[in-house]
Design a protein around this motif. Structure first.
Motif, PDB file in Angstrom:
ATOM      1  N   UNK A  36       0.770  -1.229   0.000  1.00  0.00           N
ATOM      2  CA  UNK A  36       0.000   0.000   0.000  1.00  0.00           C
ATOM      3  C   UNK A  36       0.807   1.288   0.000  1.00  0.00           C
ATOM      4  N   UNK A  37       2.132   1.218   0.136  1.00  0.00           N
ATOM      5  CA  UNK A  37       2.951   2.432   0.059  1.00  0.00           C
ATOM      6  C   UNK A  37       3.097   2.783  -1.414  1.00  0.00           C
ATOM      7  N   UNK A  38       2.392   3.818  -1.855  1.00  0.00           N
ATOM      8  CA  UNK A  38       2.342   4.085  -3.296  1.00  0.00           C
ATOM      9  C   UNK A  38       3.083   5.348  -3.722  1.00  0.00           C
ATOM     10  N   UNK A  39       3.384   6.215  -2.773  1.00  0.00           N
ATOM     11  CA  UNK A  39       4.041   7.470  -3.131  1.00  0.00           C
ATOM     12  C   UNK A  39       5.535   7.376  -2.834  1.00  0.00           C
ATOM     13  N   UNK A  40       6.371   8.025  -3.636  1.00  0.00           N
ATOM     14  CA  UNK A  40       7.819   7.933  -3.426  1.00  0.00           C
ATOM     15  C   UNK A  40       8.272   8.294  -2.009  1.00  0.00           C
ATOM     16  N   UNK A  41       7.683   9.317  -1.408  1.00  0.00           N
ATOM     17  CA  UNK A  41       8.116   9.686  -0.057  1.00  0.00           C
ATOM     18  C   UNK A  41       7.784   8.589   0.952  1.00  0.00           C
ATOM     19  N   UNK A  42       6.681   7.875   0.750  1.00  0.00           N
ATOM     20  CA  UNK A  42       6.336   6.759   1.630  1.00  0.00           C
ATOM     21  C   UNK A  42       7.326   5.612   1.448  1.00  0.00           C
ATOM     22  N   UNK A  43       7.726   5.381   0.207  1.00  0.00           N
ATOM     23  CA  UNK A  43       8.681   4.311  -0.060  1.00  0.00           C
ATOM     24  C   UNK A  43      10.035   4.611   0.576  1.00  0.00           C
ATOM     25  N   UNK A  53      17.335   9.385  -4.989  1.00  0.00           N
ATOM     26  CA  UNK A  53      17.839   9.249  -6.367  1.00  0.00           C
ATOM     27  C   UNK A  53      17.784   7.800  -6.837  1.00  0.00           C
ATOM     28  N   UNK A  54      18.244   6.890  -5.988  1.00  0.00           N
ATOM     29  CA  UNK A  54      18.214   5.470  -6.347  1.00  0.00           C
ATOM     30  C   UNK A  54      16.768   5.004  -6.497  1.00  0.00           C
ATOM     31  N   UNK A  55      15.900   5.428  -5.589  1.00  0.00           N
ATOM     32  CA  UNK A  55      14.491   5.054  -5.677  1.00  0.00           C
ATOM     33  C   UNK A  55      13.902   5.501  -7.010  1.00  0.00           C
ATOM     34  N   UNK A  56      14.155   6.732  -7.410  1.00  0.00           N
ATOM     35  CA  UNK A  56      13.621   7.232  -8.670  1.00  0.00           C
ATOM     36  C   UNK A  56      14.113   6.406  -9.854  1.00  0.00           C
ATOM     37  N   UNK A  57      15.396   6.055  -9.852  1.00  0.00           N
ATOM     38  CA  UNK A  57      15.941   5.236 -10.942  1.00  0.00           C
ATOM     39  C   UNK A  57      15.306   3.854 -10.967  1.00  0.00           C
ATOM     40  N   UNK A  58      15.139   3.246  -9.794  1.00  0.00           N
ATOM     41  CA  UNK A  58      14.554   1.910  -9.728  1.00  0.00           C
ATOM     42  C   UNK A  58      13.081   1.931 -10.140  1.00  0.00           C
ATOM     43  N   UNK A  59      12.347   2.952  -9.700  1.00  0.00           N
ATOM     44  CA  UNK A  59      10.945   3.084 -10.101  1.00  0.00           C
ATOM     45  C   UNK A  59      10.831   3.235 -11.620  1.00  0.00           C
ATOM     46  N   UNK A  60      11.718   4.026 -12.193  1.00  0.00           N
ATOM     47  CA  UNK A  60      11.714   4.235 -13.645  1.00  0.00           C
ATOM     48  C   UNK A  60      11.959   2.909 -14.378  1.00  0.00           C
ATOM     49  N   UNK A  61      12.926   2.119 -13.902  1.00  0.00           N
ATOM     50  CA  UNK A  61      13.206   0.822 -14.537  1.00  0.00           C
ATOM     51  C   UNK A  61      12.035  -0.140 -14.371  1.00  0.00           C
ATOM     52  N   UNK A  62      11.446  -0.193 -13.175  1.00  0.00           N
ATOM     53  CA  UNK A  62      10.307  -1.086 -12.953  1.00  0.00           C
ATOM     54  C   UNK A  62       9.118  -0.689 -13.822  1.00  0.00           C
ATOM     55  N   UNK A  66       7.314  -2.714 -17.174  1.00  0.00           N
ATOM     56  CA  UNK A  66       5.876  -2.963 -17.022  1.00  0.00           C
ATOM     57  C   UNK A  66       5.522  -3.747 -15.764  1.00  0.00           C
ATOM     58  N   UNK A  67       6.307  -3.566 -14.698  1.00  0.00           N
ATOM     59  CA  UNK A  67       5.957  -4.169 -13.419  1.00  0.00           C
ATOM     60  C   UNK A  67       5.209  -3.175 -12.540  1.00  0.00           C
ATOM     61  N   UNK A  68       5.402  -1.890 -12.830  1.00  0.00           N
ATOM     62  CA  UNK A  68       4.703  -0.825 -12.118  1.00  0.00           C
ATOM     63  C   UNK A  68       4.005   0.087 -13.114  1.00  0.00           C
ATOM     64  N   UNK A  69       2.910   0.668 -12.653  1.00  0.00           N
ATOM     65  CA  UNK A  69       2.254   1.730 -13.384  1.00  0.00           C
ATOM     66  C   UNK A  69       2.310   2.991 -12.534  1.00  0.00           C
ATOM     67  N   UNK A  70       2.087   4.123 -13.152  1.00  0.00           N
ATOM     68  CA  UNK A  70       2.191   5.394 -12.443  1.00  0.00           C
ATOM     69  C   UNK A  70       0.988   6.262 -12.769  1.00  0.00           C
ATOM     70  N   UNK A  83       1.547   1.800  -8.719  1.00  0.00           N
ATOM     71  CA  UNK A  83       0.757   0.599  -8.450  1.00  0.00           C
ATOM     72  C   UNK A  83       1.369  -0.566  -9.214  1.00  0.00           C
ATOM     73  N   UNK A  84       1.088  -1.783  -8.735  1.00  0.00           N
ATOM     74  CA  UNK A  84       1.562  -2.985  -9.421  1.00  0.00           C
ATOM     75  C   UNK A  84       0.701  -3.255 -10.637  1.00  0.00           C
ATOM     76  N   UNK A  85       1.338  -3.567 -11.740  1.00  0.00           N
ATOM     77  CA  UNK A  85       0.620  -4.000 -12.931  1.00  0.00           C
ATOM     78  C   UNK A  85       0.334  -5.493 -12.781  1.00  0.00           C
ATOM     79  N   UNK A  86      -0.461  -6.070 -13.664  1.00  0.00           N
ATOM     80  CA  UNK A  86      -0.661  -7.525 -13.605  1.00  0.00           C
ATOM     81  C   UNK A  86       0.665  -8.301 -13.669  1.00  0.00           C
ATOM     82  N   UNK A  87       1.623  -7.815 -14.463  1.00  0.00           N
ATOM     83  CA  UNK A  87       2.940  -8.480 -14.517  1.00  0.00           C
ATOM     84  C   UNK A  87       3.650  -8.366 -13.178  1.00  0.00           C
ATOM     85  N   UNK A  88       3.524  -7.219 -12.522  1.00  0.00           N
ATOM     86  CA  UNK A  88       4.121  -7.043 -11.198  1.00  0.00           C
ATOM     87  C   UNK A  88       3.476  -7.941 -10.158  1.00  0.00           C
ATOM     88  N   UNK A  89       2.173  -8.117 -10.267  1.00  0.00           N
ATOM     89  CA  UNK A  89       1.450  -9.006  -9.343  1.00  0.00           C
ATOM     90  C   UNK A  89       1.961 -10.435  -9.425  1.00  0.00           C
TER      91      UNK A  89
END
Length: 122
Positions: A36-43, A53-62, A66-70, A83-89
């Motif tokens: 349920x942690x969906x916002x970068x500051x929560x993560x 910085x690392x979080x932003x890069x990892x989120x961009x790659x995910x 297609x493991x995450x949607x934004x 959020x998790x995409x079906x592939x992320x699930x």
């Protein structure tokens, strides 16, 4: 554009998995988003030791894999939620299994890293 020196072996499932989720933080990010942690500051708050910085890069790659949607909300200040995409699930059972193994192995790793002698049956 970036040119890979070593091409991806698309016939090897392990190579594909390591390309997509092979980093220190990606499993942690996916796990926290599934909780349920969906916002970068929560993560950043929930994942001990990760920098913004690392979080932003990892989120961009995910997201690229297609493991995450934004969702970007056009508010001031700008709000972004992931959020998790079906592939992320589909990764969640694997992440749960790796987590369970890690929790079971933690005492042994502590012994190894702290130099305590281990008892070996004779």
């Amino acid at each position: 554009m970036y040119q890979r020196k070593i091409p991806i072996d698309y016939s090897c499932g392990l190579s594909i998995a390591m390309e997509v989720v092979g980093s220190k933080w990606k499993f942690c990010i996916l796990d926290e988003i599934s909780k349920g942690a969906t916002r970068p500051r929560d993560l950043v708050k929930e994942i001990n030791g990760i920098s913004k910085r690392v979080l932003q890069n990892q989120l961009k790659e995910l997201e690229m894999h297609d493991l995450l949607g934004k969702i970007v909300y056009s508010e001031v200040p700008l709000r972004v939620e992931y959020y998790l995409t079906p592939a992320g699930e589909t990764l969640m059972p694997l992440i749960a299994a790796v987590n369970k193994w890690g929790e079971g192995y933690a005492p042994r790793l502590k012994e190894i890293l702290e130099g305590e002698p281990t008892t070996v049956p004779v």
